[in-house]
Scaffold this active site. Structure first.
Site, PDB file in Angstrom:
ATOM      1  N   CYS A   1     -29.459  -1.364  84.935  1.00 33.73           N
ATOM      2  CA  CYS A   1     -29.230  -1.399  83.489  1.00 33.73           C
ATOM      3  C   CYS A   1     -27.753  -1.120  83.278  1.00 33.73           C
ATOM      4  O   CYS A   1     -27.241  -0.100  83.736  1.00 33.73           O
ATOM      5  CB  CYS A   1     -30.094  -0.355  82.792  1.00 33.73           C
ATOM      6  SG  CYS A   1     -29.690  -0.121  81.039  1.00 33.73           S
TER       7      CYS A   1
ATOM      8  N   CYS B   1     -27.724  -3.795  74.894  1.00 33.48           N
ATOM      9  CA  CYS B   1     -28.136  -4.040  76.279  1.00 33.48           C
ATOM     10  C   CYS B   1     -26.897  -4.490  77.037  1.00 33.48           C
ATOM     11  O   CYS B   1     -26.357  -5.571  76.757  1.00 33.48           O
ATOM     12  CB  CYS B   1     -29.238  -5.098  76.344  1.00 33.48           C
ATOM     13  SG  CYS B   1     -29.729  -5.510  78.048  1.00 33.48           S
TER      14      CYS B   1
END
Length: 271
Positions: A73, A209
Site C-alpha cells: 500500500c 490511495c
C-alpha cells in the site's frame, strides 16, 4: 498495547510496533477486523504492523479492514516509514520488506517518499475499452504491488456511481480473478489528475490511495502523453508521482506526499 493513528492524505491506519513480540497472521487479521471498525473501535482503513527483518530495517505487514492481508500500500508504506523513523527503528533513508518486495523510503518531516521501482503494464491492458451500467471507459491495468484498474470516463461520475461501478469491477472474477482496486481518474490540467479509488479489502471508496495514484499517473502518461511529475488530487489530499519512462509500457516510479500522526494512545480491552 500502544498504537499510533497515522494517515497519508486521509488514507488512515492504526500502526503497531511488534518488533519484540510477533503475532500469527490469523490473530493480526482478527485484530484488524476489530480495531478498524469505525465508531465501534479506533476505526481505520487498515492495520500496519512493524516486524523484525533479517535483510532490511524492518518488515511491513498490512491488514485491510476486512482482515485480508495486502501485498503493499503506497500510503501505508509512507505512514509506516514515518512511524519507524520517529520511533527510532529506522533512519530517515530506510529500506523495509513487504509482500511485494523491498521498498526504499525517505522521511523529511511529514513528507515521505517511497521508491516503487519498475512498474509495467500488461500489453493487452493499455487503452482497453470497458463498459459498465451504460458508462464507457478507457482503461489500463497494472500491478503497483497490488492490482489496479484505472478508468477514464468522458465525464465526471458521482461518488455513488464510482462506488457502484467500482464494486462491480472489483468483483468481476472473469476479468480479475484476484479482485482489484478500481481507480476513477481524470486529467484536470498540465501535470494534474483527480482520482478516487474503490479499494479491495476496504470495500468502499477511500479518501486517498497511493498505489492507485501511481497507477493513474502512469496510465495518463500512456493515454494522454502527460509528463512527470504528476500531482494526483484525491478527496483527502494530493500525492506527487515522479516517474521515468523506460520503454513503451515500463516505468520507474516514486510516490511522495504528506503524512499526519493524529493520535497516540493505548488500546482498551473493548476496542
Amino acid at each position: 498495547m500502544e498504537f499510533w493513528k497515522i494517515n497519508g492524505n486521509g488514507n488512515d491506519f492504526i500502526t503497531l510496533d511488534m518488533l519484540a513480540a510477533q503475532k500469527p497472521a490469523h490473530e493480526l487479521a482478527e485484530l484488524a477486523r476489530r480495531l478498524c471498525r469505525r465508531r465501534a473501535s479506533v476505526g481505520a482503513d487498515g492495520l500496519l504492523i512493524v516486524e523484525p527483518s533479517a535483510s532490511a530495517h524492518f518488515r511491513m505487514r498490512l491488514f485491510n479492514a476486512d482482515g485480508s492481508e495486502a501485498e503493499m500500500c503506497g500510503n501505508g508504506a509512507r505512514c509506516i516509514a514515518r512511524f519507524a523513523y520517529e520511533r527510532g527503528a529506522a533512519p530517515a533513508e530506510m529500506t523495509f520488506e513487504t509482500l511485494a518486495g523491498a521498498m526504499r523510503a525517505r522521511v523529511d518531516g511529514n513528507f515521505v517518499e517511497i521508491d516503487l521501482g519498475e512498474q509495467s503494464f500488461a500489453p493487452d491492458w493499455i487503452d482497453r475499452p470497458l463498459t459498465m451500467d451504460g458508462a464507457a471507459f478507457r482503461s489500463c491495468f497494472l500491478w503497483v504491488g497490488v492490482p489496479h484498474l484505472v478508468l477514464f470516463a468522458p465525464e465526471d461520475l458521482s461518488r455513488d456511481d464510482c462506488r457502484r461501478i467500482g464494486r462491480a469491477f472489483r468483483h468481476d472474477a472473469s476479468l480479475f480473478p484476484q479482485g482489484c482496486n478500481v481507480n476513477f481518474a481524470r486529467p484536470v490540467g498540465r501535470g494534474e489528475l483527480t482520482a478516487v479509488t474503490y479499494e479491495r479489502g476496504v470495500e468502499d471508496l477511500t479518501d486517498s490511495c497511493g498505489t492507485g495514484g501511481v497507477a493513474a499517473a502512469l496510465s495518463a502518461s500512456l493515454l494522454f502523453g502527460m509528463d512527470g511529475p504528476i500531482e494526483v488530487h484525491n478527496p483527502g489530499g494530493t500525492n506527487r508521482v515522479a516517474f521515468e519512462r523506460l520503454d513503451g509500457r515500463r516505468f520507474r516510479a516514486a510516490l511522495g506526499g504528506n503524512t499526519a500522526v493524529v493520535a497516540k494512545g493505548e488500546l482498551g480491552p473493548d476496542a
